[in-house]
Motif scaffolding. Structure first.
Motif, PDB file in Angstrom:
ATOM      1  N   ALA A 119       0.812  -1.220   0.000  1.00 24.57           N
ATOM      2  CA  ALA A 119       0.000   0.000   0.000  1.00 24.57           C
ATOM      3  C   ALA A 119       0.845   1.269   0.000  1.00 24.57           C
ATOM      4  CB  ALA A 119      -0.938  -0.001   1.207  1.00 24.57           C
ATOM      5  N   VAL A 120       1.650   1.471  -1.042  1.00 26.93           N
ATOM      6  CA  VAL A 120       2.394   2.721  -1.166  1.00 26.93           C
ATOM      7  C   VAL A 120       1.426   3.750  -1.763  1.00 26.93           C
ATOM      8  CG1 VAL A 120       4.361   3.894  -2.217  1.00 26.93           C
ATOM      9  CG2 VAL A 120       4.571   1.503  -1.481  1.00 26.93           C
ATOM     10  N   VAL A 121       1.150   4.784  -1.006  1.00 20.76           N
ATOM     11  CA  VAL A 121       0.208   5.804  -1.466  1.00 20.76           C
ATOM     12  C   VAL A 121       0.821   6.514  -2.678  1.00 20.76           C
ATOM     13  CG1 VAL A 121      -1.094   7.871  -0.822  1.00 20.76           C
ATOM     14  CG2 VAL A 121      -0.741   6.037   0.853  1.00 20.76           C
ATOM     15  N   ALA A 122       0.027   6.654  -3.730  1.00 20.99           N
ATOM     16  CA  ALA A 122       0.522   7.197  -5.005  1.00 20.99           C
ATOM     17  C   ALA A 122       1.161   8.571  -4.835  1.00 20.99           C
ATOM     18  CB  ALA A 122      -0.603   7.247  -6.028  1.00 20.99           C
ATOM     19  N   SER A 123       0.654   9.373  -3.919  1.00 23.01           N
ATOM     20  CA  SER A 123       1.183  10.726  -3.728  1.00 23.01           C
ATOM     21  C   SER A 123       2.503  10.749  -2.957  1.00 23.01           C
ATOM     22  CB  SER A 123       0.153  11.604  -3.013  1.00 23.01           C
ATOM     23  OG  SER A 123      -0.154  11.053  -1.740  1.00 23.01           O
ATOM     24  N   ASN A 124       2.957   9.603  -2.456  1.00 23.39           N
ATOM     25  CA  ASN A 124       4.219   9.520  -1.717  1.00 23.39           C
ATOM     26  C   ASN A 124       5.363   9.432  -2.733  1.00 23.39           C
ATOM     27  OD1 ASN A 124       6.298   9.099   0.089  1.00 23.39           O
ATOM     28  ND2 ASN A 124       5.239   7.474   1.221  1.00 23.39           N
ATOM     29  N   ILE A 125       5.567  10.532  -3.448  1.00 21.11           N
ATOM     30  CA  ILE A 125       6.490  10.535  -4.584  1.00 21.11           C
ATOM     31  C   ILE A 125       7.942  10.324  -4.180  1.00 21.11           C
ATOM     32  CG2 ILE A 125       4.995  11.865  -6.122  1.00 21.11           C
ATOM     33  CD1 ILE A 125       6.676  14.343  -5.391  1.00 21.11           C
ATOM     34  N   ARG A 133      14.504   3.736  -7.842  1.00 23.16           N
ATOM     35  CA  ARG A 133      15.961   3.820  -7.948  1.00 23.16           C
ATOM     36  C   ARG A 133      16.654   2.572  -7.399  1.00 23.16           C
ATOM     37  NH1 ARG A 133      19.183   6.572  -4.626  1.00 23.16           N
ATOM     38  NH2 ARG A 133      17.530   7.813  -3.723  1.00 23.16           N
ATOM     39  N   LEU A 134      16.038   1.940  -6.400  1.00 25.97           N
ATOM     40  CA  LEU A 134      16.611   0.747  -5.785  1.00 25.97           C
ATOM     41  C   LEU A 134      16.186  -0.540  -6.494  1.00 25.97           C
ATOM     42  CD1 LEU A 134      16.363   1.667  -1.994  1.00 25.97           C
ATOM     43  CD2 LEU A 134      18.352   1.817  -3.503  1.00 25.97           C
ATOM     44  N   GLY A 135      15.407  -0.413  -7.568  1.00 18.76           N
ATOM     45  CA  GLY A 135      15.064  -1.581  -8.375  1.00 18.76           C
ATOM     46  C   GLY A 135      13.686  -2.168  -8.165  1.00 18.76           C
ATOM     47  N   PHE A 136      12.859  -1.551  -7.318  1.00 22.13           N
ATOM     48  CA  PHE A 136      11.499  -2.041  -7.130  1.00 22.13           C
ATOM     49  C   PHE A 136      10.700  -1.848  -8.411  1.00 22.13           C
ATOM     50  CE2 PHE A 136      12.825  -1.556  -2.808  1.00 22.13           C
ATOM     51  CZ  PHE A 136      12.050  -2.417  -2.055  1.00 22.13           C
ATOM     52  N   LYS A 137       9.739  -2.725  -8.622  1.00 22.54           N
ATOM     53  CA  LYS A 137       8.814  -2.627  -9.751  1.00 22.54           C
ATOM     54  C   LYS A 137       7.432  -2.292  -9.215  1.00 22.54           C
ATOM     55  CE  LYS A 137      11.930  -4.210 -12.625  1.00 22.54           C
ATOM     56  NZ  LYS A 137      13.058  -3.337 -12.621  1.00 22.54           N
ATOM     57  N   GLU A 138       6.767  -1.350  -9.881  1.00 25.78           N
ATOM     58  CA  GLU A 138       5.392  -1.019  -9.515  1.00 25.78           C
ATOM     59  C   GLU A 138       4.467  -2.030 -10.186  1.00 25.78           C
ATOM     60  OE1 GLU A 138       4.740   3.166 -10.362  1.00 25.78           O
ATOM     61  OE2 GLU A 138       5.839   3.708  -8.540  1.00 25.78           O
ATOM     62  N   LEU A 139       3.500  -2.536  -9.432  1.00 24.49           N
ATOM     63  CA  LEU A 139       2.630  -3.593  -9.921  1.00 24.49           C
ATOM     64  C   LEU A 139       1.322  -3.077 -10.507  1.00 24.49           C
ATOM     65  CD1 LEU A 139       3.180  -6.117  -7.004  1.00 24.49           C
ATOM     66  CD2 LEU A 139       4.125  -6.213  -9.311  1.00 24.49           C
ATOM     67  N   GLY A 140       1.154  -1.785 -10.576  1.00 26.26           N
ATOM     68  CA  GLY A 140      -0.103  -1.209 -11.058  1.00 26.26           C
ATOM     69  C   GLY A 140      -0.655  -0.256 -10.025  1.00 26.26           C
ATOM     70  N   ILE A 156      -3.280   3.592  -4.390  1.00 24.87           N
ATOM     71  CA  ILE A 156      -2.062   2.963  -3.896  1.00 24.87           C
ATOM     72  C   ILE A 156      -1.387   2.223  -5.045  1.00 24.87           C
ATOM     73  CG2 ILE A 156      -2.679   2.821  -1.463  1.00 24.87           C
ATOM     74  CD1 ILE A 156      -3.516  -0.068  -1.872  1.00 24.87           C
ATOM     75  N   VAL A 157      -0.067   2.108  -4.920  1.00 19.71           N
ATOM     76  CA  VAL A 157       0.755   1.492  -5.965  1.00 19.71           C
ATOM     77  C   VAL A 157       1.616   0.401  -5.316  1.00 19.71           C
ATOM     78  CG1 VAL A 157       2.420   1.928  -7.807  1.00 19.71           C
ATOM     79  CG2 VAL A 157       0.802   3.729  -7.143  1.00 19.71           C
ATOM     80  N   PRO A 158       1.139  -0.860  -5.324  1.00 22.48           N
ATOM     81  CA  PRO A 158       1.941  -1.948  -4.768  1.00 22.48           C
ATOM     82  C   PRO A 158       3.280  -2.065  -5.501  1.00 22.48           C
ATOM     83  CG  PRO A 158      -0.313  -2.659  -5.162  1.00 22.48           C
ATOM     84  CD  PRO A 158      -0.162  -1.320  -5.816  1.00 22.48           C
ATOM     85  N   GLN A 159       4.302  -2.491  -4.769  1.00 25.15           N
ATOM     86  CA  GLN A 159       5.665  -2.589  -5.294  1.00 25.15           C
ATOM     87  C   GLN A 159       6.268  -3.918  -4.886  1.00 25.15           C
ATOM     88  OE1 GLN A 159       7.535   0.790  -5.850  1.00 25.15           O
ATOM     89  NE2 GLN A 159       5.576   1.791  -5.742  1.00 25.15           N
TER      90      GLN A 159
END
Length: 165
Positions: A119-125, A133-140, A156-159
């Motif tokens: 649950a990474v909030v989309a506005s948490n830029i 930068r550390l290689g995480f992929k956003e899942l949608g 939210i943008v799961p990673q």
């Protein structure tokens, strides 16, 4: 300022809950709504696979923390989850990057194979930029997956990050 990461102990409860509860009160990153007490906080931090405290090497002052734990059970128990909290008065000094990198290594050490954020909030830029930068992929994107303090809903943008080397 030199930063060291040390494991949580009960002696650190006041500093740890102060930082955690600050994020809970802000209401824009953690799903929790209830603040931790010294008792519930010690139970919570002690129950994690690892709780790391980022401290100023000279003063010992706690500046940030993270929790690391399984994201699921059984056949999905190799996937872990984490949450990060940096004290508001020291944000912008790359302490978040230090704890995320430490967390990645600690997750590998424990034996997890994937680090997933639900649950990474989309506005948490700032967090999203760091994770990318550390290689995480956003899942949608999950539209309206997070209820903000004012009652509105944010995406939210799961990673995820593979921990295989």
């Amino acid at each position: 300022m030199a930063i060291i990461i040390k494991p949580y102990t009960k002696e650190n409860i006041r500093g740890a809950i102060k930082i955690w509860n600050e994020i809970v009160r802000e209401g824009i990153a953690f799903p929790q709504e209830e603040e931790l007490t010294e008792i519930s906080g010690d139970e919570f931090f002690s129950a994690q696979s690892f709780t790391g405290l980022a401290c100023d090497e000279n003063s010992g002052e706690i500046l940030a923390l993270y929790i690391l734990h399984p994201n699921n059970v059984g056949r999905c128990g190799h996937i872990c989850n984490a949450s990060y909290a940096v004290r508001s008065d020291v944000r912008g000094r790359h302490i978040g990057e230090i704890i995320v990198k430490h967390c990645i290594e600690k997750a590998r050490e424990i034996g997890f194979r994937i680090l997933q954020f639900n649950a990474v909030v989309a506005s948490n830029i700032h967090a999203r930029h760091l994770y990318r930068r550390l290689g995480f992929k956003e899942l949608g994107t999950i539209p309206g997956g997070f209820r903000m303090p004012d009652g509105t809903f944010a995406d939210i943008v799961p990673q995820f990050l593979s921990l295989s080397k």
